[in-house]
Design a protein around this motif. Structure first.
Motif, PDB file in Angstrom:
ATOM      1  N   GLY A 248       0.940  -1.142  -0.138  1.00 22.21           N
ATOM      2  CA  GLY A 248      -0.048  -0.048   0.027  1.00 22.21           C
ATOM      3  C   GLY A 248       0.886   1.421  -0.126  1.00 22.21           C
ATOM      4  N   HIS A 249       2.144   1.111   0.284  1.00 20.54           N
ATOM      5  CA  HIS A 249       3.065   2.349   0.533  1.00 20.54           C
ATOM      6  C   HIS A 249       4.121   2.225  -0.751  1.00 20.54           C
ATOM      7  N   ILE A 250       3.696   1.601  -1.714  1.00 16.49           N
ATOM      8  CA  ILE A 250       4.584   1.899  -2.822  1.00 16.49           C
ATOM      9  C   ILE A 250       4.353   3.286  -3.490  1.00 16.49           C
ATOM     10  N   ARG A 258      -0.931  13.093   0.823  1.00 21.03           N
ATOM     11  CA  ARG A 258      -0.140  12.837   1.689  1.00 21.03           C
ATOM     12  C   ARG A 258      -1.024  11.552   2.288  1.00 21.03           C
ATOM     13  N   CYS A 259       0.058  10.367   2.513  1.00 21.54           N
ATOM     14  CA  CYS A 259      -0.569   9.194   3.028  1.00 21.54           C
ATOM     15  C   CYS A 259      -0.431   9.303   4.583  1.00 21.54           C
ATOM     16  N   GLY A 260      -1.216   8.193   5.286  1.00 17.74           N
ATOM     17  CA  GLY A 260      -1.322   8.090   6.758  1.00 17.74           C
ATOM     18  C   GLY A 260       0.101   8.008   7.217  1.00 17.74           C
ATOM     19  N   CYS A 261       0.878   7.306   6.551  1.00 21.61           N
ATOM     20  CA  CYS A 261       2.347   6.952   6.813  1.00 21.61           C
ATOM     21  C   CYS A 261       3.060   8.196   6.799  1.00 21.61           C
ATOM     22  N   GLY A 262       2.830   9.242   6.354  1.00 16.03           N
ATOM     23  CA  GLY A 262       3.605  10.181   6.247  1.00 16.03           C
ATOM     24  C   GLY A 262       4.095  10.649   4.850  1.00 16.03           C
ATOM     25  N   GLY A 265       1.984  10.492  -1.850  1.00 12.99           N
ATOM     26  CA  GLY A 265       1.357   9.433  -3.037  1.00 12.99           C
ATOM     27  C   GLY A 265       1.760   8.147  -3.080  1.00 12.99           C
ATOM     28  N   CYS A 266       1.470   7.606  -1.720  1.00  9.34           N
ATOM     29  CA  CYS A 266       1.467   6.014  -1.682  1.00  9.34           C
ATOM     30  C   CYS A 266       0.314   5.548  -2.668  1.00  9.34           C
ATOM     31  N   TRP A 267       0.421   4.077  -3.008  1.00 10.73           N
ATOM     32  CA  TRP A 267      -0.528   3.590  -3.909  1.00 10.73           C
ATOM     33  C   TRP A 267      -1.940   3.593  -3.038  1.00 10.73           C
TER      34      TRP A 267
END
Ligand SMILES: [Zn+2]
Length: 408
Positions: A248-250, A258-262, A265-267
């Protein structure tokens, strides 16, 4: 290493053979004795003797076979005894908690899923919720006595050794000693194993779902976040600590959100549920009800809903093309909400695979929806809980005094 004495060696072989029989029956259901002889590759008398032990311990039951009108004596049919041992499977997701009691052989004895309001995903609330479900499902004394393990699937990055949740962006957890705290809360005297929910989904689909008979499988599950589980050469690939498969974070879009991981543009920022809902003109946090509404609109031919699904399908295809190049799977199984949207995204995915994936691996891969539906991850958690028993049923029989009782 010193060579094993003959006695030790034959004991090792006996345990491995018991394991092979119980695994075969657990995974594939009832088998005649003669089919077990063929599948396990042992002599008829060896199978008879091993089955004698399993029957005495009440792990399996045997029934006389119906006459089939073929020559020779009919071979008795052996099946697992689902009441002899059960596991508790638990799934911790962003918007629901689920638990099930599953018997040996994979029979679901009871399953409960409760929705959670957004904002109730705190660690304390989650543990309280799981403990409550566990008490409800294990209130029956016989069931409690038959419990051999607990498997917990969590929508997050989980260290398998101790159930530390290093990161679960959509639950809002970071470095949570979830395993330790849950074990204390449950207070059960059986092993508790915590794993990532996509890993358990892959296990379940491989054993009992869309990927049965396939040895190179990528399971992609979409809930609020996106997770991946891999089966390579028929075995789960988890990485050194269990952190593997975080597809999911590719990164796929340098101009993305911005993704929840910081990261940017994560998948999952392009294919997760929130992105689909926004494209369909709804709030990103609308949850399952909003997704249901979008699917209803799409079924009725709404261009907004259909375009939103198509756009999501294109982003799914872009990410999958990279994964197909990297992994060369024969099957990609779309689970969770991806399974539900599959009919609307299948064409866009195929287009992007044609455009971006290398011709050779692309030609070999098929994209299919999960067969176990929303319960794949939960059912896979049961398989994780059964693993210690399946690996060495003899050890379990000895520790639970089934052998002594049987011979007394
Ligand atoms: Zn991310």
């Amino acid at each position: 290493m010193r060579p094993l004495a003959i006695g030790q060696r034959s004991e090792t072989v006996r345990r491995a053979n018991l394991s092979a029989i119980v695994r075969e029956l657990h995974a594939n259901g009832p088998r005649s004795r003669s089919m077990l002889v063929a599948r396990i590759g042992l002599t008829r008398s060896a199978i008879r003797s091993l089955l004698g032990e399993l029957l005495a311990a009440d792990l399996v039951r045997e029934e006389r076979a119906a006459l089939r009108g073929t020559p020779g004596r009919p071979s008795p049919v052996v099946r697992t005894n689902p009441e002899a041992m059960v596991v508790l499977a638990v799934e911790v997701n962003v918007d629901s908690l689920a638990a099930a009691v599953v018997g040996l052989g994979g029979e679901v004895v009871e399953l409960v899923r409760v929705d959670r309001a957004s904002g109730s995903a705190s660690v304390d609330d989650t543990i309280a919720g799981v403990v409550e479900l566990s008490r409800r499902l294990l209130a029956d004394r016989r069931r409690r006595n038959a419990l051999v393990g607990v498997g917990v699937a969590v929508a997050g990055v989980v260290r398998r050794r101790d159930g530390l949740v290093s990161m679960a962006p959509n639950l809002g957890w970071r470095d949570v000693p979830f395993g330790e705290r849950l074990i204390a809360g449950l207070g059960l005297d059986v092993p508790v194993t915590i794993v990532n929910e996509a890993d358990t989904g892959a296990l379940a689909e491989h054993l009992r779902g869309a990927a049965v008979g396939h040895e190179h499988v990528l399971f992609v599950t979409g809930e609020v976040g996106v997770g991946g589980g891999l089966i390579v050469d028929g075995r789960p690939l988890t990485g050194v600590a269990g952190y593997g498969g975080e597809i999911g974070h590719i990164p796929v879009n340098r101009d993305g959100r911005r993704c929840g991981c910081g990261a940017i543009g994560c998948w999952e920022t392009e294919v997760g549920e929130g992105a689909l809902l926004v494209r369909a003109g709804r709030p990103a946090d609308g949850g399952r009800d909003a997704l249901d509404a979008v699917l209803d609109e799409a079924a009725a031919g709404s261009p907004v809903a259909l375009n939103a699904l198509e756009e999501t399908g294109h982003w799914l295809g872009v990410g999958l093309a990279g994964l197909v190049n990297l992994l060369n799977p024969e099957l990609v199984v779309l689970g969770g909400r991806f399974g539900r949207i599959h009919p609307y995204v299948a064409d866009s995915i195929e287009e992007e695979l044609d455009r971006h994936a290398l011709a050779a691996p692309r030609a070999l891969v098929r994209i299919v929806p999960a067969r176990l539906g929303a319960d794949a991850s939960l059912l896979g958690a049961a398989e994780v809980a059964f693993e210690a028993l399946l690996a060495d049923p003899a050890d379990w029989m000895r520790r639970s005094n089934r052998v002594e009782l049987a011979s007394a």
